[in-house]
Design a protein around this motif. Structure first.
Motif, PDB file in Angstrom:
ATOM      1  N   ILE A 133       0.867  -1.179   0.000  1.00  0.00           N
ATOM      2  CA  ILE A 133       0.000   0.000   0.000  1.00  0.00           C
ATOM      3  C   ILE A 133       0.905   1.230   0.000  1.00  0.00           C
ATOM      4  N   MET A 134       0.763   2.044  -1.034  1.00  0.00           N
ATOM      5  CA  MET A 134       1.654   3.194  -1.216  1.00  0.00           C
ATOM      6  C   MET A 134       0.866   4.461  -0.907  1.00  0.00           C
ATOM      7  N   MET A 135       1.206   5.116   0.192  1.00  0.00           N
ATOM      8  CA  MET A 135       0.443   6.295   0.625  1.00  0.00           C
ATOM      9  C   MET A 135       1.286   7.564   0.480  1.00  0.00           C
ATOM     10  N   PRO A 136       0.963   8.410  -0.493  1.00  0.00           N
ATOM     11  CA  PRO A 136       1.768   9.622  -0.700  1.00  0.00           C
ATOM     12  C   PRO A 136       1.626  10.638   0.436  1.00  0.00           C
ATOM     13  N   HIS A 137       0.557  10.536   1.215  1.00  0.00           N
ATOM     14  CA  HIS A 137       0.371  11.472   2.328  1.00  0.00           C
ATOM     15  C   HIS A 137       0.233  10.683   3.628  1.00  0.00           C
ATOM     16  N   HIS A 138       1.030  11.041   4.614  1.00  0.00           N
ATOM     17  CA  HIS A 138       0.889  10.410   5.927  1.00  0.00           C
ATOM     18  C   HIS A 138       0.242  11.432   6.847  1.00  0.00           C
ATOM     19  N   GLU A 139      -1.073  11.353   6.945  1.00  0.00           N
ATOM     20  CA  GLU A 139      -1.826  12.312   7.757  1.00  0.00           C
ATOM     21  C   GLU A 139      -2.856  11.550   8.574  1.00  0.00           C
TER      22      GLU A 139
ATOM     23  N   PRO B  59       5.628   8.738   3.423  1.00  0.00           N
ATOM     24  CA  PRO B  59       6.785   9.653   3.498  1.00  0.00           C
ATOM     25  C   PRO B  59       7.469   9.630   4.867  1.00  0.00           C
ATOM     26  N   LEU B  60       6.835   9.049   5.879  1.00  0.00           N
ATOM     27  CA  LEU B  60       7.417   9.069   7.223  1.00  0.00           C
ATOM     28  C   LEU B  60       7.982   7.724   7.665  1.00  0.00           C
ATOM     29  N   CYS B  61       7.365   6.634   7.221  1.00  0.00           N
ATOM     30  CA  CYS B  61       7.768   5.346   7.776  1.00  0.00           C
ATOM     31  C   CYS B  61       7.348   4.199   6.878  1.00  0.00           C
ATOM     32  N   ILE B  62       7.727   2.996   7.290  1.00  0.00           N
ATOM     33  CA  ILE B  62       7.237   1.781   6.633  1.00  0.00           C
ATOM     34  C   ILE B  62       6.466   0.983   7.680  1.00  0.00           C
TER      35      ILE B  62
ATOM     36  N   SER C 282       9.828   0.490  10.378  1.00  0.00           N
ATOM     37  CA  SER C 282      10.987   1.387  10.450  1.00  0.00           C
ATOM     38  C   SER C 282      10.526   2.820  10.201  1.00  0.00           C
ATOM     39  N   ILE C 283      11.306   3.750  10.740  1.00  0.00           N
ATOM     40  CA  ILE C 283      11.007   5.177  10.591  1.00  0.00           C
ATOM     41  C   ILE C 283      12.133   5.809   9.771  1.00  0.00           C
ATOM     42  N   HIS C 284      11.748   6.629   8.795  1.00  0.00           N
ATOM     43  CA  HIS C 284      12.749   7.167   7.869  1.00  0.00           C
ATOM     44  C   HIS C 284      13.742   8.089   8.578  1.00  0.00           C
ATOM     45  N   PRO C 285      14.971   8.142   8.083  1.00  0.00           N
ATOM     46  CA  PRO C 285      15.970   9.053   8.654  1.00  0.00           C
ATOM     47  C   PRO C 285      15.445  10.493   8.663  1.00  0.00           C
ATOM     48  N   GLY C 286      15.638  11.173   9.771  1.00  0.00           N
ATOM     49  CA  GLY C 286      15.190  12.562   9.872  1.00  0.00           C
ATOM     50  C   GLY C 286      13.767  12.712  10.370  1.00  0.00           C
ATOM     51  N   VAL C 287      13.069  11.579  10.547  1.00  0.00           N
ATOM     52  CA  VAL C 287      11.693  11.615  11.048  1.00  0.00           C
ATOM     53  C   VAL C 287      11.720  11.051  12.469  1.00  0.00           C
TER      54      VAL C 287
END
Lengths: 310, 273
Positions: B158-164, B203-206, B219-224
């Protein structure tokens, strides 16, 4: 079935065959192979209360919804180039159309059962989702959970669905109704076999000898087809493979106009009600625009339309 | 902080690592920039990267019907699912009746990519309407092929361009695609043959799904920060203090991605990291 010598008719005659309230299915997926000359003629002649059974025939349904011609829509995918189809969505939100949601395989398997002449088809989709849970105007005739009597495996079944009319745009046809199309056909073969009546609009009408010579491109033999109409540029502002590209500017105009009923009415006043027939419509589009959209025989796209070549 | 790579490159490389040689991967053709990047471009680049590295026999099914297209021949992104430029793209086969009922045998597609406007903790997805179905606040594009993605494909990304918060909600407005209602056992009882959602990329995590079919942060992306993820998610994620950082791509992977997979920067954009 209609006899061969009566099959080739005018667009006006063909549109007149469709009564108000008919259950319609249109060819076309995304911006390709949509029978939009036929659709504009339906709007000019004021069709109402239509029922749509479609898989991805967004361009046709979007215009018909905008014109207030539609009551019921079986929908799988109505997407315009920029996302949602504004007319379809507005009508759904205001409740002026009722929708019944299907997945691609869900609706095509309903067509498939009708095409095969069998009462239902088992499916592995829709069950467990709100497509099964929420049944609107197809209540109890949509999808049902079912245990396979042979293996006991859980599946769903969908009943056959035979639209009153399938309207299909193809590349070439002869007067007997043999139809040719190159490349992707999407749901064309299945809705043609499922529907009670099949009306074909064709870019070119050719001799049967030509069909015989190039028979590998024939997707529908004549006995599936009831009527044939000559409609050059008949998918405009959509496109037809090897013939012409879709017209992005005109598609955007429709999408922009669809944002409100007033602007959509203005679009129809200018482009559909304001043109007495398709010849007048294409006079308005203009020969220069149409020539720019023609597909280059080597690349298959219009290089002018894509501004790669001037 | 200066970065060696873009967010899109990070997601592409992580995705590529999850594919196996010999698999068939499906991606639809989305329109609209954010959706296209997440549903079409990142998956295409990831599949091609996998083909150039550990999975040479992976099959790419672009838009469901275009088999192993020559992506390096793209001069621009295809703008329509059956557009003339896509019909002329060199490939090995075109499945001409797609998406009719007989274009693929159930079980043939190992993995695929989808998106929606809402996801719940059981991995159910909505792409049909916001608000009630009878009188929707917003009518969306319809179920499309999403029910099939979640019902019959081997596994689904599932590919979510917005993490809100409004996208990751406890209760979604319409279950268009079925995840794990009632856990993996609940899913099994429905007779669905695919394995359902396996990961969610944002954009924030997997996110991934545990043995019960419940979503968790992998996992959480670097910088987040973990707090960023919590603040942008509409349901409880539990303790995130031990969640690892999303692994960064290597220099070799980035070089392949930029030099061979997407030399024209058609898929992943021209933005500098």
């Amino acid at each position: 079935m209609t006899t061969a010598n009566k099959k080739l008719i005018s667009l006006r005659e063909a549109a007149a065959l469709v009564p108000d309230g008919a259950n319609m299915s249109f060819s076309g997926f995304a911006e390709t192979n949509n029978p939009l000359s036929f659709v504009r003629e339906m709007i000019r002649t004021g069709k109402t209360h239509l029922e749509i059974s479609g898989m991805g025939d967004a361009q046709s349904v979007e215009l018909l919804c905008g014109a207030g011609a539609v009551d019921l829509v079986r929908v799988s995918n109505y997407m315009a180039k920029n996302g949602r189809c504004p007319n379809f969505c507005r009508c759904a939100q205001q409740g002026t159309i009722r929708t019944e949601d299907y997945s691609h395989f869900g609706i095509t398997n309903r067509f498939f059962a009708a095409a095969m002449g069998i009462p239902f088809m088992p499916v592995k989709v829709m069950i467990g989702s709100d497509l099964c849970e929420i049944q609107n105007f197809d209540k109890d005739r949509k999808v049902m959970e079912f245990d396979d009597p042979f293996s006991g495996e859980r599946c769903g079944i969908v009943p056959r669905l035979a639209p009153d009319f399938a309207v299909i745009h193809v590349a070439r046809a002869d007067a007997e109704g043999n139809c040719q199309l190159y490349g992707i056909t999407s749901s064309i073969e299945i809705i043609a076999r499922a529907a009670k009546h099949v009306i074909v609009t064709a870019e070119e009408i050719v001799d049967t000898e030509e069909i015989r010579r190039t028979n590998q491109f024939t997707i529908l033999p004549s006995f599936f087809v009831d009527y044939v109409v000559h409609c050059p540029f008949g998918a405009y502002p959509g496109g037809v493979f090897t013939y012409y590209d879709y017209d992005l500017e005109h598609l955007d105009l429709i999408t922009r106009s669809g944002k409100s009923p007033d602007t959509m009415e203005a679009y129809f006043d200018e482009w559909v009600y304001g043109t007495k027939d398709e010849a007048a419509f294409f006079d308005k589009v203009g020969i220069r625009r149409l020539m720019d959209l023609r597909a280059d025989p080597y690349s298959g796209v219009s290089l002018r339309n894509r501004r790669q070549f001037l | 902080m200066e970065k060696r790579y873009t967010l899109e490159e990070l997601l592409t490389v992580r995705l590529a690592h999850t594919f196996h040689d010999g698999e068939v991967g499906f991606t639809g053709l989305a329109t609209g920039k954010a959706a296209a990047t997440y549903i079409t471009n990142i998956p295409l680049a990831a599949m091609q990267l996998a083909r150039l590295t550990h999975a040479p026999d992976l099959t790419i099914l672009l838009a469901g019907w275009c088999v192993n297209p020559d992506l390096s021949a793209l001069t621009r992104l295809p703008s329509s699912e059956y557009g003339n430029e896509l019909l002329n793209l060199p490939c090995e086969a075109q499945m001409t009746t797609w998406p009719g009922p007989w274009s693929h045998r159930i079980g043939e597609i190992d993995f695929a990519f989808c998106s929606g406007v809402q996801v719940d903790p059981e991995g159910n997805i909505n792409c049909t309407c916001i608000g009630s179905h009878e009188k929707p606040k917003v009518a969306l594009v319809g179920p499309i092929f999403l029910p099939e993605h979640l019902a019959v494909f081997g596994r689904e990304y599932i590919m979510m361009p917005h993490h809100e918060k409004r996208c990751f909600t406890k209760q979604i407005d319409h279950i268009s695609g079925v995840g794990f209602p009632g856990g993996r056992a609940g899913r099994k009882a429905l007779g669905l043959t695919g394995n359902g959602p396996c990961k969610i990329f944002t954009p924030l995590c997997i996110f991934s799904f545990d043995e019960e079919g419940k979503l968790f942060v992998e996992s959480i992306h670097p910088g987040v920060s973990a707090q960023d993820v919590i603040d942008h998610t509409g349901f409880d994620l539990g303790d995130l203090s031990t969640v690892p950082e999303t692994e960064a791509p290597s220099d070799e992977e980035l070089a392949l991605l930029r030099g061979s997979v997407d030399p024209g920067r058609i898929l992943l954009g021209a933005d500098e990291p």
